[in-house]
Design a protein around this motif. Structure first.
Motif, short mmCIF file in Angstrom:
data_model
loop_
_atom_site.label_atom_id
_atom_site.label_comp_id
_atom_site.label_asym_id
_atom_site.label_seq_id
_atom_site.Cartn_x
_atom_site.Cartn_y
_atom_site.Cartn_z
N ASP A 1 -18.73 50.09 -14.26
CA ASP A 1 -18.17 48.91 -13.64
C ASP A 1 -17.35 49.37 -12.45
O ASP A 1 -16.25 49.85 -12.59
N GLY A 2 -17.88 49.27 -11.33
CA GLY A 2 -17.18 49.73 -10.15
C GLY A 2 -17.89 49.33 -8.88
O GLY A 2 -18.79 48.49 -8.88
N ASN A 3 -17.46 49.95 -7.81
CA ASN A 3 -18.05 49.69 -6.50
C ASN A 3 -17.92 48.22 -6.12
O ASN A 3 -18.85 47.62 -5.58
N CYS A 4 -16.76 47.64 -6.46
CA CYS A 4 -16.50 46.26 -6.07
C CYS A 4 -15.04 46.15 -5.63
O CYS A 4 -14.24 45.46 -6.24
N PRO A 5 -14.69 46.86 -4.51
CA PRO A 5 -13.28 46.86 -4.09
C PRO A 5 -12.76 45.48 -3.70
O PRO A 5 -11.60 45.19 -3.91
N GLU A 6 -13.60 44.64 -3.17
CA GLU A 6 -13.13 43.31 -2.77
C GLU A 6 -12.73 42.49 -3.99
O GLU A 6 -11.73 41.77 -3.97
N ALA A 7 -13.47 42.60 -5.06
CA ALA A 7 -13.12 41.86 -6.28
C ALA A 7 -11.82 42.38 -6.87
O ALA A 7 -10.99 41.61 -7.36
N VAL A 8 -11.61 43.69 -6.81
CA VAL A 8 -10.38 44.27 -7.34
C VAL A 8 -9.20 43.89 -6.48
O VAL A 8 -8.15 43.50 -6.97
N LEU A 9 -9.35 43.99 -5.17
CA LEU A 9 -8.25 43.67 -4.26
C LEU A 9 -7.96 42.17 -4.15
O LEU A 9 -6.94 41.78 -3.61
N SER A 10 -8.84 41.35 -4.68
CA SER A 10 -8.60 39.91 -4.62
C SER A 10 -7.39 39.52 -5.48
O SER A 10 -6.80 38.46 -5.28
N ASN A 11 -6.98 40.38 -6.41
CA ASN A 11 -5.81 40.11 -7.25
C ASN A 11 -4.50 40.57 -6.61
O ASN A 11 -3.44 40.29 -7.15
N ALA A 12 -4.57 41.29 -5.51
CA ALA A 12 -3.36 41.84 -4.88
C ALA A 12 -2.57 40.74 -4.19
O ALA A 12 -3.14 39.93 -3.45
N PRO A 13 -1.23 40.71 -4.41
CA PRO A 13 -0.43 39.71 -3.69
C PRO A 13 -0.41 39.98 -2.19
O PRO A 13 -0.41 39.05 -1.39
N GLU A 14 -0.40 41.27 -1.83
CA GLU A 14 -0.46 41.65 -0.42
C GLU A 14 -1.37 42.87 -0.31
O GLU A 14 -1.38 43.74 -1.18
N ARG A 15 -2.10 42.94 0.78
CA ARG A 15 -2.97 44.10 1.00
C ARG A 15 -3.05 44.40 2.47
O ARG A 15 -2.80 43.55 3.32
N GLU A 16 -3.40 45.64 2.75
CA GLU A 16 -3.58 46.07 4.13
C GLU A 16 -4.87 46.88 4.16
O GLU A 16 -4.93 48.00 3.68
N GLY A 17 -5.91 46.26 4.67
CA GLY A 17 -7.22 46.91 4.65
C GLY A 17 -7.71 47.05 3.22
O GLY A 17 -7.60 46.12 2.42
N PRO A 18 -8.23 48.23 2.85
CA PRO A 18 -8.72 48.41 1.49
C PRO A 18 -7.65 48.92 0.52
O PRO A 18 -7.98 49.57 -0.48
#
Length: 95
Positions: free
Chosen positions: A69-86
């Protein structure tokens, strides 16, 4: 094996348990029953029964080390309150 009240009192003292004389009698009968059940197990014939898994016989069940289960950084980062790039953006904790 018999268990007398004196031995129960010694075990209670070692365990730092205060027991009255009536409680010592009750615990003595209960422990005697437990010892009776253990003695009853000694009557079972186990001469042809192989030992169960022990340290010499156990083989760990290993699986292949692969990403399932991997190679889905956008799905993982969708839970971040704030993000900068990846990356997650977190508050600075070291001055």
């Amino acid at each position: 094996m018999s268990l007398d009240v004196k031995t129960v009192a010694k075990m209670a003292r070692l365990a730092r348990i205060g027991l009255s004389e009536e409680e010592l009698q009750a615990h003595q009968k209960e422990m005697q029953g437990i010892i009776g059940w253990v003695d009853h197990l000694n009557e079972v014939d186990i001469t042809d029964v192989p030992p169960m898994v022990g340290t010499g016989l156990a083989q760990p069940r290993l699986r292949d080390d692969k990403v399932t289960d991997g190679n889905c950084p956008e799905a993982v980062l969708s839970n971040a309150p704030e993000r900068e790039g990846p990356f997650y953006t977190v508050p600075k904790v070291v001055e």
